[in-house]
Design an enzyme around this catalytic site. Structure first.
Site, PDB file in Angstrom:
ATOM      1  CD  GLU A 188      34.323  22.604  12.075  1.00  0.00           C
ATOM      2  OE1 GLU A 188      35.630  23.359  12.284  1.00  0.00           O
ATOM      3  OE2 GLU A 188      34.158  23.019  11.620  1.00  0.00           O
ATOM      4  NE  ARG A 221      40.942  30.849   8.645  1.00  0.00           N
ATOM      5  CZ  ARG A 221      40.100  30.703   9.496  1.00  0.00           C
ATOM      6  NH1 ARG A 221      39.992  31.947  10.803  1.00  0.00           N
ATOM      7  NH2 ARG A 221      39.114  29.817   9.473  1.00  0.00           N
TER       8      ARG A 221
END
Length: 176
Positions: A98, A61
């Site tokens: 994460e 992105r």
């Protein structure tokens, strides 16, 4: 900048890619001409006087606004990609994000010591991907490095900015 327009167009997907993660989907910002203009104009204003020669877009992105901004600034675009996506010799850095461990790579001839580099990605959360990319960029010893994100998740105890701030100037368009 009209942050409210960006926030209104941002989609949040709970429990993606795994339970407990609230994924912020910036594709809804990219499909809006108004949001693209807001983001590109704001980034241009932040960096127009910094002498940026290369923008490193982080997979995937980060490629979108890196390209739009590079056009406006008259800079080149460098891709920081996942393993096996770049066809030439690469340098790589491993990192923890994460929800797992990953690798980021760049071509060995991506940046020169004369470059002023802006690293761009959509989201700053734990800072793992950004820190790994920063390490790769520093390998080339450019004149200056800046880092920017569309959004920063600061309300969930992720502390991504803390991993970066002592090494590079970090800016975001919005904090969530």
């Amino acid at each position: 900048m009209n942050i409210e327009v960006l926030k209104e167009n941002l989609r949040c997907i709970p429990d993606f890619p795994k339970k407990g993660i609230n994924f912020r989907d910036v594709t809804t910002l990219y499909k809006s001409a108004e949001c693209m203009k807001i983001m590109t104009d704001e980034l241009y204003e932040k960096y127009k006087d910094k002498g940026i020669t290369k923008i490193v877009g982080i997979e995937s992105r980060g490629f979108i606004l890196a390209s739009a901004l590079a056009y406006r600034l008259g800079a080149g675009v460098v891709l920081a990609r996942k393993p096996g996506k770049l066809p030439f010799t690469v340098i790589k850095e491993y990192y923890t994000k994460e929800y797992g461990v990953d690798t980021i790579e760049m071509h060995i001839d991506s940046i020169t010591p004369d470059d002023v580099v802006l690293i761009h990605d959509d989201l700053l959360a734990t800072g793992g991907t950004a820190l790994a990319t920063l390490k790769l960029v520093k390998h080339f010893k450019p004149k200056q490095v800046y880092m920017n994100f569309i959004m920063e998740i600061s309300d969930e105890g992720l502390h991504g900015r803390e991993a970066l701030e002592d090494q590079v100037e970090v800016t975001t368009l919005m904090q969530l």
